[in-house]
Design an enzyme around this catalytic site. Sequence first.
Site, PDB file in Angstrom:
ATOM      1  CE  LYS A  71      16.890  54.241  21.010  1.00  0.00           C
ATOM      2  NZ  LYS A  71      15.583  53.600  21.209  1.00  0.00           N
ATOM      3  CG  ASP A 107      14.975  50.154  21.117  1.00  0.00           C
ATOM      4  OD1 ASP A 107      14.771  50.110  22.341  1.00  0.00           O
ATOM      5  OD2 ASP A 107      15.559  51.101  20.551  1.00  0.00           O
TER       6      ASP A 107
END
Length: 284
Positions: A71, A107
């Site tokens: 990420k 997220d």
Amino acid sequence: MRDRFLTGLIGYPIAHSAAPAMHEQAAAALGVRCHYQLIEVKGAGHDDLRAMVDGIRRLGFAGVNVTFPYKEAVVDLLDDLAPDARAIGAVNTIVVDGARLVGHNTDATGFARAIEPLLASAPRGPIALIGSGGVGKAIAFALAILGVGELRIFDSDGAKVARLAGQLADRHAARGVASVEAALDGATGVVNATPVGMLPNRDSPVPDSLLHPSMWVADAVYTPLWTPLLLAAKAKRAKVLTGRDLAIYAAADAFELFTSMMPSTDVMANAFDAVMAARYSRPA
């Protein structure tokens, strides 16, 4: 309007992911087709990731999700970042916009939607965050947006903690601490944002002795849904939040970015639950 979408997920390990079922069934409910491809690559370096990202651009993808451990590594490979991803410094969703690749972070939005009902019913007080990697950063920013009080961050990498606390300095009372014990001392809630507890690992990032009935415990891991941490918290009669709602809401926000269509979170939830039911049994 497009009626076919090619999307996917880059990460490792991801064979367990419920994302294909969630995205493909959400698309079917909207009358379009989606193929969600798992791109599982272990130990990808910078050049490997660049090749994968360039392939996404060239092969007709609408976009891909990115998960552990990439990420943060993909950030400097993209053409642009949405404001949320730029602030967080981590990307879990890459959208193909013409010839450009734009990074987003669902997220953060997904966790905010998942945790808000629990926060609304819990007493205010310090919150412990275990982990300051890609998902930890997103969760920290989500908690800041929701206006929680003091955030105590612990990670074995003290430099990462210091950077994250610095990123939050102008919007949140966040500070790094030297141990899990220090993070949980007097905390009203704790979030696990590490892969500890994700199968095949069966450890817990928090000693059972630090858990008690007056706190809440959330885990970003959803394989298994009931991690060792959550089982221990449940045994202590603490309020718990599994990784289910984070996974569903983050996927729904990513689907909308890929397709410009709003999916049914109920359809996505049913798909997620079916995948979990086929693999794990929930304790009584």
